[in-house]
Design a protein around this motif. Structure first.
Motif, PDB file in Angstrom:
ATOM      1  N   VAL A  34      22.575 -15.335   8.236  1.00 54.69           N
ATOM      2  CA  VAL A  34      21.309 -16.063   8.044  1.00 54.69           C
ATOM      3  C   VAL A  34      21.497 -17.432   8.696  1.00 54.69           C
ATOM      4  O   VAL A  34      21.714 -18.438   8.008  1.00 54.69           O
ATOM      5  N   PRO A  35      21.436 -17.519  10.011  1.00 50.14           N
ATOM      6  CA  PRO A  35      21.723 -18.781  10.706  1.00 50.14           C
ATOM      7  C   PRO A  35      20.774 -19.892  10.263  1.00 50.14           C
ATOM      8  O   PRO A  35      19.587 -19.663  10.020  1.00 50.14           O
ATOM      9  N   GLY A  36      21.324 -21.096  10.155  1.00 48.76           N
ATOM     10  CA  GLY A  36      20.505 -22.250   9.819  1.00 48.76           C
ATOM     11  C   GLY A  36      20.541 -22.623   8.354  1.00 48.76           C
ATOM     12  O   GLY A  36      19.910 -23.618   7.956  1.00 48.76           O
ATOM     13  N   ASN A  37      21.281 -21.866   7.516  1.00 51.86           N
ATOM     14  CA  ASN A  37      21.351 -22.230   6.105  1.00 51.86           C
ATOM     15  C   ASN A  37      22.555 -23.152   5.886  1.00 51.86           C
ATOM     16  O   ASN A  37      23.556 -23.075   6.611  1.00 51.86           O
ATOM     17  N   PRO A  38      22.503 -24.031   4.890  1.00 50.20           N
ATOM     18  CA  PRO A  38      23.588 -25.012   4.702  1.00 50.20           C
ATOM     19  C   PRO A  38      24.898 -24.397   4.222  1.00 50.20           C
ATOM     20  O   PRO A  38      25.965 -25.003   4.379  1.00 50.20           O
ATOM     21  N   TYR A  39      24.833 -23.191   3.647  1.00 55.12           N
ATOM     22  CA  TYR A  39      26.048 -22.580   3.092  1.00 55.12           C
ATOM     23  C   TYR A  39      26.971 -22.033   4.183  1.00 55.12           C
ATOM     24  O   TYR A  39      28.158 -21.816   3.917  1.00 55.12           O
ATOM     25  N   GLU A  40      26.445 -21.838   5.384  1.00 52.54           N
ATOM     26  CA  GLU A  40      27.273 -21.277   6.446  1.00 52.54           C
ATOM     27  C   GLU A  40      28.378 -22.237   6.881  1.00 52.54           C
ATOM     28  O   GLU A  40      29.326 -21.828   7.543  1.00 52.54           O
ATOM     29  N   HIS A  41      28.271 -23.513   6.497  1.00 49.93           N
ATOM     30  CA  HIS A  41      29.319 -24.472   6.840  1.00 49.93           C
ATOM     31  C   HIS A  41      30.572 -24.309   5.981  1.00 49.93           C
ATOM     32  O   HIS A  41      31.580 -24.973   6.227  1.00 49.93           O
ATOM     33  N   PRO A 351       9.656 -22.550  10.016  1.00 49.62           N
ATOM     34  CA  PRO A 351      10.829 -23.330  10.434  1.00 49.62           C
ATOM     35  C   PRO A 351      10.947 -24.682   9.757  1.00 49.62           C
ATOM     36  O   PRO A 351      12.029 -25.258   9.696  1.00 49.62           O
ATOM     37  N   GLY A 352       9.869 -25.230   9.241  1.00 51.11           N
ATOM     38  CA  GLY A 352       9.935 -26.547   8.634  1.00 51.11           C
ATOM     39  C   GLY A 352      10.204 -26.533   7.149  1.00 51.11           C
ATOM     40  O   GLY A 352      10.280 -27.594   6.524  1.00 51.11           O
ATOM     41  N   GLU A 353      10.327 -25.355   6.555  1.00 46.14           N
ATOM     42  CA  GLU A 353      10.503 -25.255   5.115  1.00 46.14           C
ATOM     43  C   GLU A 353      11.990 -25.305   4.765  1.00 46.14           C
ATOM     44  O   GLU A 353      12.697 -24.309   4.783  1.00 46.14           O
ATOM     45  N   ALA A 354      12.484 -26.487   4.401  1.00 46.04           N
ATOM     46  CA  ALA A 354      13.908 -26.643   4.102  1.00 46.04           C
ATOM     47  C   ALA A 354      14.325 -25.838   2.879  1.00 46.04           C
ATOM     48  O   ALA A 354      15.471 -25.389   2.784  1.00 46.04           O
ATOM     49  N   TRP A 355      13.396 -25.641   1.943  1.00 42.91           N
ATOM     50  CA  TRP A 355      13.756 -24.930   0.714  1.00 42.91           C
ATOM     51  C   TRP A 355      14.140 -23.487   0.994  1.00 42.91           C
ATOM     52  O   TRP A 355      14.909 -22.884   0.229  1.00 42.91           O
ATOM     53  N   LEU A 356      13.614 -22.936   2.112  1.00 41.74           N
ATOM     54  CA  LEU A 356      13.982 -21.562   2.452  1.00 41.74           C
ATOM     55  C   LEU A 356      15.468 -21.475   2.785  1.00 41.74           C
ATOM     56  O   LEU A 356      16.167 -20.555   2.345  1.00 41.74           O
ATOM     57  N   ALA A 357      15.944 -22.446   3.572  1.00 42.80           N
ATOM     58  CA  ALA A 357      17.353 -22.434   3.958  1.00 42.80           C
ATOM     59  C   ALA A 357      18.259 -22.579   2.743  1.00 42.80           C
ATOM     60  O   ALA A 357      19.348 -21.986   2.687  1.00 42.80           O
ATOM     61  N   TRP A 358      17.825 -23.363   1.747  1.00 42.86           N
ATOM     62  CA  TRP A 358      18.628 -23.559   0.549  1.00 42.86           C
ATOM     63  C   TRP A 358      18.453 -22.421  -0.461  1.00 42.86           C
ATOM     64  O   TRP A 358      19.416 -22.029  -1.142  1.00 42.86           O
ATOM     65  N   GLY A 359      17.250 -21.890  -0.566  1.00 45.78           N
ATOM     66  CA  GLY A 359      16.958 -20.942  -1.634  1.00 45.78           C
ATOM     67  C   GLY A 359      17.169 -19.478  -1.311  1.00 45.78           C
ATOM     68  O   GLY A 359      17.512 -18.684  -2.191  1.00 45.78           O
TER      69      GLY A 359
END
Length: 399
Positions: A34-41, A351-359
């Protein structure tokens, strides 16, 4: 009802490390898909040359060695015949093949739906889909032939091919483990030296997960499984080797995180390449499992296997969800793959919904865990029926 075989070894308890680390690898594969999520780091690829895929192949090799090797012992072959030993291994390979087709069809459907629903025609060119929509006839030949593989849906073909070869590997490994190790190392070296790979069609090139190279980590796991079945280690515990492996893992982290050091070390590798060293010995190539990647996963496996605290942690209550997912490896992988593809479409649409990347990633992991729980419950219901029919369950399933 079949009577118990008095000569058969007692059923071995499951090694919690295998299930826990396979479950952890599946979670990291999902997060990376799931590219672009903060957990991939925080996944393995950020702290070493190898990533969760190498770990997955090692765990799969260990599981195969434990699950299938008993059927290839001389006594079992004399009693039941060769086909009784080969059939479950090839049956598993067939299941993986069908799973690959299932995932591919659904990947096409998910991205096609996303393209039409959210007016995102660019989705039809992502994850190697261009051939499907622009060269459909050739792609429809390549998909069942496994020569056309979509991005994020390309691990199972290599695993399936390796399982097809597993009976031969077990026959050799049970009798001449050093010969099997030498054959695996020689094939890995030849694949990188002469760029040997299985063909892509209709695209040029070869498989992203080249089974001729990746068999090196699978066979390593297989040999570990064979020794575990005997209650022994493949490589004895050695203080000197342990600290050498730890030193390499620390060096790799420094290599990746300290830019001046990384640039200098990469430059040294490039000088070796100009001097004539084969590329797979001095690069970080994933397709041919370059030596720095291979050494990294081998060092990591050795260090983990030497630490009693790791075994205790893997058996703890906190690791129970990982063990559950590890026991249902194929089901969890397929579930995670489909969820990750759906999340890719959702994040492309918003693409602008940051909560998607986190949730979304935590929701996906919860879905994987739910699928594992359902699969485990179904397996528990089947177990009494199998026992009544006289089946002999394995200590570990080769998920």
């Amino acid at each position: 009802m079949r009577r118990p075989d008095p000569t058969a070894p007692a059923k071995r308890p499951r090694d919690p490390r295998i299930d826990a680390f396979r479950g952890l690898a599946l979670v990291m594969i999902f997060v990376d898909h799931v590219p672009g999520n903060p957990y991939e780091h925080f996944t393995l690829r950020n702290f070493g040359f190898s990533d969760a895929a190498e770990s997955f192949f090692v765990m799969s090799g260990i599981a195969a060695g434990l699950a299938y090797s008993g059927r290839f012992l001389p006594g079992a072959l004399a009693r039941d015949g060769l086909w009784a030993a080969v059939r479950p291994v090839w049956g598993r390979a067939w299941t993986l093949y069908l799973s690959q087709l299932f995932l591919t069809v659904w990947a096409i459907a998910i991205f096609a739906w996303g393209a039409s629903t959210f007016d995102l025609p660019g989705l039809l060119t992502k994850i190697n889909l261009r051939q499907v929509f622009e060269n459909t006839g050739a792609a429809l030949v390549g998909i069942p032939a496994l020569t056309h593989q979509l991005g994020y849906v390309n691990i199972l073909p290599a695993y399936s091919v390796l399982l097809l070869c597993t009976p031969l590997a077990l026959v050799i490994g049970l009798r001449r483990p050093l010969a099997l190790a030498a054959l695996a190392a020689g094939l890995w070296f030849a694949a990188g030296l002469w760029r040997l790979n299985l063909p892509n069609y209709p695209n040029p090139g070869g498989w992203f997960f080249n089974p001729l190279a990746w068999q090196a980590v699978f066979v390593t796991g297989l040999l570990i499984g064979l020794r575990l079945r005997e209650g022994a280690r493949l490589v004895p515990v050695s203080r000197r080797l342990f600290w050498l492996a730890v030193g390499y893992l620390v060096l790799v982290i420094a290599w990746m995180k300290i830019d001046p050091l990384g640039h200098w070390l990469n430059h040294q590798l490039s000088l070796l390449g100009k001097a004539g060293a084969p590329f797979h010995l001095i690069s970080h190539d994933k397709t041919f499992l370059a030596l720095p990647r291979l050494l990294h996963v081998l060092a990591m496996v050795y260090v983990i296997s030497c630490l009693p605290a790791v075994t205790a942690a893997a058996a703890s209550a906190l690791a129970a969800p990982l063990r559950l997912m590890g026991r249902q490896g194929l089901l969890v992988f397929c579930t995670g793959t489909l969820i990750s593809l759906a999340f890719q479409v959702a994040m492309a649409a918003r693409p602008g919904e940051a909560w998607l990347a986190w949730g979304l990633p935590p929701l996906g992991i919860a879905g994987m865990l739910a699928a594992a729980a359902l699969g485990d419950a179904a397996r528990a219901r089947r177990r009494p029926q199998a026992a009544a029919a006289g089946a002999t369950p394995h200590g570990i399933a080769a998920e």
